[in-house]
Design an enzyme around this catalytic site. Structure first.
Site, PDB file in Angstrom:
ATOM      1  N   ARG A   1       0.827  -1.225   0.000  1.00  0.00           N
ATOM      2  CA  ARG A   1       0.000   0.000   0.000  1.00  0.00           C
ATOM      3  C   ARG A   1       0.854   1.265   0.000  1.00  0.00           C
ATOM      4  O   ARG A   1       0.529   2.255   0.651  1.00  0.00           O
ATOM      5  CB  ARG A   1      -0.965   0.038   1.184  1.00  0.00           C
ATOM      6  CG  ARG A   1      -1.728  -1.250   1.423  1.00  0.00           C
ATOM      7  CD  ARG A   1      -2.492  -1.694   0.222  1.00  0.00           C
ATOM      8  NE  ARG A   1      -3.110  -3.012   0.441  1.00  0.00           N
ATOM      9  CZ  ARG A   1      -3.738  -3.674  -0.514  1.00  0.00           C
ATOM     10  NH1 ARG A   1      -3.800  -3.197  -1.742  1.00  0.00           N
ATOM     11  NH2 ARG A   1      -4.298  -4.822  -0.255  1.00  0.00           N
TER      12      ARG A   1
ATOM     13  N   ASN B   1       2.853  -7.505   7.706  1.00  0.00           N
ATOM     14  CA  ASN B   1       2.850  -8.814   7.045  1.00  0.00           C
ATOM     15  C   ASN B   1       4.321  -9.174   6.843  1.00  0.00           C
ATOM     16  O   ASN B   1       4.969  -8.689   5.922  1.00  0.00           O
ATOM     17  CB  ASN B   1       2.133  -8.752   5.692  1.00  0.00           C
ATOM     18  CG  ASN B   1       0.639  -8.537   5.850  1.00  0.00           C
ATOM     19  OD1 ASN B   1       0.035  -8.959   6.828  1.00  0.00           O
ATOM     20  ND2 ASN B   1       0.034  -7.874   4.890  1.00  0.00           N
TER      21      ASN B   1
ATOM     22  N   LYS C   1       1.191  -8.455  14.042  1.00  0.00           N
ATOM     23  CA  LYS C   1      -0.108  -8.741  13.425  1.00  0.00           C
ATOM     24  C   LYS C   1      -0.259 -10.256  13.518  1.00  0.00           C
ATOM     25  O   LYS C   1       0.470 -10.998  12.869  1.00  0.00           O
ATOM     26  CB  LYS C   1      -0.093  -8.273  11.965  1.00  0.00           C
ATOM     27  CG  LYS C   1      -1.307  -8.682  11.153  1.00  0.00           C
ATOM     28  CD  LYS C   1      -1.262  -8.071   9.734  1.00  0.00           C
ATOM     29  CE  LYS C   1      -2.456  -8.496   8.901  1.00  0.00           C
ATOM     30  NZ  LYS C   1      -2.457  -7.886   7.550  1.00  0.00           N
TER      31      LYS C   1
ATOM     32  N   GLU D   1      -5.753 -12.092   8.770  1.00  0.00           N
ATOM     33  CA  GLU D   1      -5.471 -12.231   7.337  1.00  0.00           C
ATOM     34  C   GLU D   1      -4.359 -13.262   7.093  1.00  0.00           C
ATOM     35  O   GLU D   1      -3.368 -12.986   6.428  1.00  0.00           O
ATOM     36  CB  GLU D   1      -5.133 -10.868   6.727  1.00  0.00           C
ATOM     37  CG  GLU D   1      -6.277  -9.872   6.882  1.00  0.00           C
ATOM     38  CD  GLU D   1      -6.056  -8.523   6.206  1.00  0.00           C
ATOM     39  OE1 GLU D   1      -4.907  -8.109   6.065  1.00  0.00           O
ATOM     40  OE2 GLU D   1      -7.068  -7.907   5.813  1.00  0.00           O
TER      41      GLU D   1
ATOM     42  N   ARG E   1     -18.668  -8.222  10.113  1.00  0.00           N
ATOM     43  CA  ARG E   1     -17.246  -7.973  10.365  1.00  0.00           C
ATOM     44  C   ARG E   1     -16.947  -6.862  11.377  1.00  0.00           C
ATOM     45  O   ARG E   1     -16.048  -7.033  12.204  1.00  0.00           O
ATOM     46  CB  ARG E   1     -16.542  -7.708   9.028  1.00  0.00           C
ATOM     47  CG  ARG E   1     -15.114  -7.259   9.191  1.00  0.00           C
ATOM     48  CD  ARG E   1     -14.347  -7.345   7.906  1.00  0.00           C
ATOM     49  NE  ARG E   1     -13.184  -6.472   7.955  1.00  0.00           N
ATOM     50  CZ  ARG E   1     -12.353  -6.264   6.961  1.00  0.00           C
ATOM     51  NH1 ARG E   1     -12.557  -6.877   5.804  1.00  0.00           N
ATOM     52  NH2 ARG E   1     -11.323  -5.472   7.070  1.00  0.00           N
TER      53      ARG E   1
ATOM     54  N   ASP F   1     -11.781  -0.946   8.281  1.00  0.00           N
ATOM     55  CA  ASP F   1     -10.407  -0.951   7.812  1.00  0.00           C
ATOM     56  C   ASP F   1     -10.087   0.325   7.035  1.00  0.00           C
ATOM     57  O   ASP F   1     -10.027   0.296   5.809  1.00  0.00           O
ATOM     58  CB  ASP F   1     -10.214  -2.178   6.897  1.00  0.00           C
ATOM     59  CG  ASP F   1      -8.799  -2.323   6.411  1.00  0.00           C
ATOM     60  OD1 ASP F   1      -7.948  -1.567   6.881  1.00  0.00           O
ATOM     61  OD2 ASP F   1      -8.560  -3.188   5.555  1.00  0.00           O
TER      62      ASP F   1
ATOM     63  N   GLU G   1      -4.601   4.332   1.137  1.00  0.00           N
ATOM     64  CA  GLU G   1      -5.066   3.112   0.467  1.00  0.00           C
ATOM     65  C   GLU G   1      -6.492   3.260  -0.060  1.00  0.00           C
ATOM     66  O   GLU G   1      -6.765   2.952  -1.215  1.00  0.00           O
ATOM     67  CB  GLU G   1      -4.986   1.939   1.457  1.00  0.00           C
ATOM     68  CG  GLU G   1      -5.501   0.647   0.882  1.00  0.00           C
ATOM     69  CD  GLU G   1      -5.340  -0.530   1.839  1.00  0.00           C
ATOM     70  OE1 GLU G   1      -4.869  -0.341   2.973  1.00  0.00           O
ATOM     71  OE2 GLU G   1      -5.698  -1.655   1.435  1.00  0.00           O
TER      72      GLU G   1
HETATM   73  O1  GCW Z   1      -6.457  -2.873   4.655  1.00  0.00           O
HETATM   74  C1  GCW Z   1      -5.675  -3.967   4.781  1.00  0.00           C
HETATM   75  C2  GCW Z   1      -4.664  -3.810   3.710  1.00  0.00           C
HETATM   76  C3  GCW Z   1      -3.529  -4.772   3.856  1.00  0.00           C
HETATM   77  C4  GCW Z   1      -2.930  -4.584   5.244  1.00  0.00           C
HETATM   78  C5  GCW Z   1      -4.007  -4.806   6.293  1.00  0.00           C
HETATM   79  C6  GCW Z   1      -3.503  -4.541   7.700  1.00  0.00           C
HETATM   80  C7  GCW Z   1      -0.651  -4.875   5.898  1.00  0.00           C
HETATM   81  O2  GCW Z   1      -5.298  -3.965   2.467  1.00  0.00           O
HETATM   82  O3  GCW Z   1      -2.602  -4.480   2.859  1.00  0.00           O
HETATM   83  O4  GCW Z   1      -1.843  -5.437   5.459  1.00  0.00           O
HETATM   84  O5  GCW Z   1      -5.071  -3.930   6.071  1.00  0.00           O
HETATM   85  O6  GCW Z   1      -3.744  -3.451   8.202  1.00  0.00           O
HETATM   86  O7  GCW Z   1      -2.903  -5.413   8.277  1.00  0.00           O
END
Ligand code: GCW
Length: 613
Positions: free
Chosen positions: A116, A158, A236, A240, A290, A319, A347
């Site tokens: 991002r 990530n 994290k 995800e 969610r 988000d 983003e």
């Molecule tokens: O919004 C999402 C993003 C991911 C991001 C995730 C997060 C780093 O699309 O790219 O991952 O949030 O905040 O962990």
């Protein structure tokens, strides 16, 4: 080697580059020497270590006396220069930051890409290793120090394989990078992978397994031997597809505390992200909502986290959408240290092509949360290797403003924007007013031409730029608008998904009835028919059409305004080019969203404007 061109100095004076110095206090002196060279009135600096990050500036017959701790002196000199350059009042009395940790989270990958990222490649990673121009990193440090940002997390949350080496074989490189930023009072943090012990030979990463805890304790010790002022880890987990304690049937408190106990002897903090939800949802199952997820996971754990754990919560329950209510988690964790996470990387807010100035968004958000509920603040970085650091020169404002709000969360959006505009461009007064107005309004314009009234997620799923009203609809991400022939939105009241019951009474009352819910969030909380009467008598569908026509027109007006302003040539070109793309983007959003709702509702626009492109 990362050979980026040396760059636009952001809001700092390019004429007054200080000589490199080895400590923050020495840097404060160098900064003062460079700026006040030849001036009649000059500051004299006194170090008072007991003041830490605090400082005070007092007038003297021949200038000012600035007294501060090691970092405080540097902040004090920047505050003095900022006030003089922006012709504003010099802060009086003892100044101290509201939060001890003012963190920038960089989602930089070691291959040089940035998740991002909208301003080019990483400033410090390339080809799987650290690779940077030290001079540019010093300028980065200077920029961060000038607004009081004091922690930099160097890698993506990530964590990809190569980044695990940051606290392994690449520790010496990490230490050298820390050395470069230390004179700017910026400390490093690293994102870690919860399963890391397994990559290094342990059979498990179970946080309650003593061998795992011992592995982390040992690793932390090595890190602190190399970097004694290391800030801590960012995690994290169970989010995800990232590994986490749930794999072992352990709670997030158990996972976080195990790491926190490894860090505690070295005074490190463990920042644990609360961005946890089911990203494999069956869209047909309307009982899962969610936005409820984070509260459901964390609220029962309140009081179970160790004192050096900070739970980092995104401002909204989804988000980083352009318009979300504040996350109910902020009110549900009175016995936990909580940090607010905002995203400077645009983003979902125009990707540093469209203009979206954040201070007017943060003000009501912080007021809703209550600054006193927070222990720290964090922002996802919008920086990259582009010559101007942020792709769009105006995106620098969001970094600048983050620092100012992190220092003092009661900051006034318009004041901060004006300060930045004056420091960066020094335009004539009427032009400055026009720029400040445009920036103050930019978030509202963007919200008008994108998803209507708090609906969220109508963005293209591929890159999160451009409209796609059904793009996320039948997917596993839990992000739906449920538009059909009759109605749109999700009922999140007590009779619906129950999300609204997660709020304290006052907010719950604000949101639970469509008659009192702020209209910008109407479709976040309620499912309504297209003929629903808005407070001014218009129907919901007409309001959607009107907002989209208006938003697109407003971008054209923004373009006309920007054309009139005397920006430096290199900025002017970027600003106008990107503004052209924004105008196009807004038209596309207008047509796609209006057509989408026209097809469902069959209602023509009351003013007879063309909807079907
Ligand atoms: O919004 C999402 C993003 C991911 C991001 C995730 C997060 C780093 O699309 O790219 O991952 O949030 O905040 O962990």
């Amino acid at each position: 080697m990362n050979t980026a061109p040396l760059c636009h100095p952001a809001w700092l004076s390019a004429e007054a580059l200080p000589a490199p110095a080895s400590t923050p206090a020495a840097n404060a002196q160098a900064e003062a020497d460079a700026f006040f060279r030849g001036a009649q009135r000059r500051p004299s600096l006194t170090l008072d270590a007991s003041l830490g990050e605090g400082y005070r500036i007092d007038p003297t017959p021949d200038g000012w006396s600035v007294t501060g701790g090691e970092a405080g002196l540097l902040y004090g000199v920047h505050a003095l220069i900022r006030a003089l350059r922006s012709k504003s009042d010099i802060p009086g009395g003892l100044q101290k930051p509201r939060y001890p940790l003012r963190m920038l989270n960089c989602w930089d990958n070691m291959d040089g890409t940035i998740e991002r990222g909208y301003a080019g490649r990483s400033l410090w990673f390339e080809g799987g290793e650290f690779s940077y121009d030290p001079e540019r990193i010093r300028r980065l440090g200077r920029m961060l120090a000038s607004v009081g940002i004091n922690v930099l997390c160097v890698n993506n949350v990530n964590v990809h394989a190569a980044a695990r080496e940051l606290i392994g074989s690449r520790l010496p490189e990490l230490a050298a990078f820390a050395d470069l930023l230390r004179p700017f009072a910026v400390r490093l943090m690293v994102s870690i992978d919860f399963s890391m012990p397994m990559q290094e030979g342990l059979p498990t990463a179970d946080p309650l397994n003593p061998a795992v805890a011992a592995w982390w304790a040992e690793r932390v010790k090595t890190v602190y031997e190399a970097i004694p002022d290391f800030a801590g880890f960012l995690v994290k987990a169970d989010s995800e597809h990232r590994p986490g304690p749930n794999t072992y049937g352990r709670t997030h408190a158990e996972g976080a505390n195990m790491l926190a106990r490894a860090l505690a002897p070295c005074s490190g903090v463990l920042v644990w992200r609360a961005f946890v939800y089911n990203c494999m949802q069956d869209w047909r199952d309307a009982s899962i909502d969610r936005p409820c997820a984070a509260y459901n996971v964390y609220q029962p754990l309140d009081g179970q986290f160790d004192p050096n754990v900070i739970l980092q919560v995104k401002y909204g329950p989804y988000d980083f959408q352009p318009e979300e209510p504040v996350s109910p988690l902020f009110f549900a964790m009175p016995r936990t240290r909580v940090a607010l996470e905002v995203q400077l990387a645009q983003e979902y807010t125009g990707q540093q092509i469209d203009i979206f100035a954040m201070p007017p968004v943060w003000r009501p958000m912080i007021d809703d949360i209550g600054a006193e509920r927070l222990a720290a603040v964090a922002a996802v970085s919008n920086l990259g290797r582009d010559a101007n650091w942020t792709g769009h020169p105006f995106a620098q404002l969001n970094l600048y403003a983050f620092g100012r709000f992190a220092w003092s969360p009661d900051a006034e959006p318009e004041r901060v924007i004006r300060e930045w505009a004056r420091l960066t461009y020094a335009l004539p007064a009427r032009q400055e007013d026009a720029l400040v107005r445009l920036l103050m309004e930019s978030h509202a314009v963007y919200r008008r031409y994108t998803s209507p009234l708090g609906l969220c997620w109508m963005v293209s799923p591929n890159h999160h730029y451009g409209p796609s009203p059904y793009g996320y609809e039948f997917m596993a991400w839990g992000t739906y608008n449920r538009a059909n022939r009759y109605a749109v939105g999700i009922d999140r009241t007590a009779g619906g998904t129950g999300y609204v019951t997660q709020y304290p009474e006052a907010l719950r009352r604000r949101y639970e009835r469509p008659e009192t819910c702020p209209e910008e969030l109407l479709l976040f909380f309620h499912r309504l028919p297209y003929g629903w009467r808005m407070r001014d008598g218009r129907t919901l569908i007409q309001r959607i059409y009107d907002d989209h026509f208006l938003g697109a027109e407003e971008t054209e007006a923004m373009r006309r305004t920007l054309e009139e302003l005397d920006f430096p040539a290199e900025d002017r070109q970027v600003i106008l080019e990107r503004m052209d793309r924004q105008v196009e983007d807004a038209r596309e959003w207008r047509d796609v969203v209006n057509t989408f709702f026209f097809r469902f509702s069959g209602e023509p626009d009351a003013d007879g404007r063309k909807i079907y492109p």
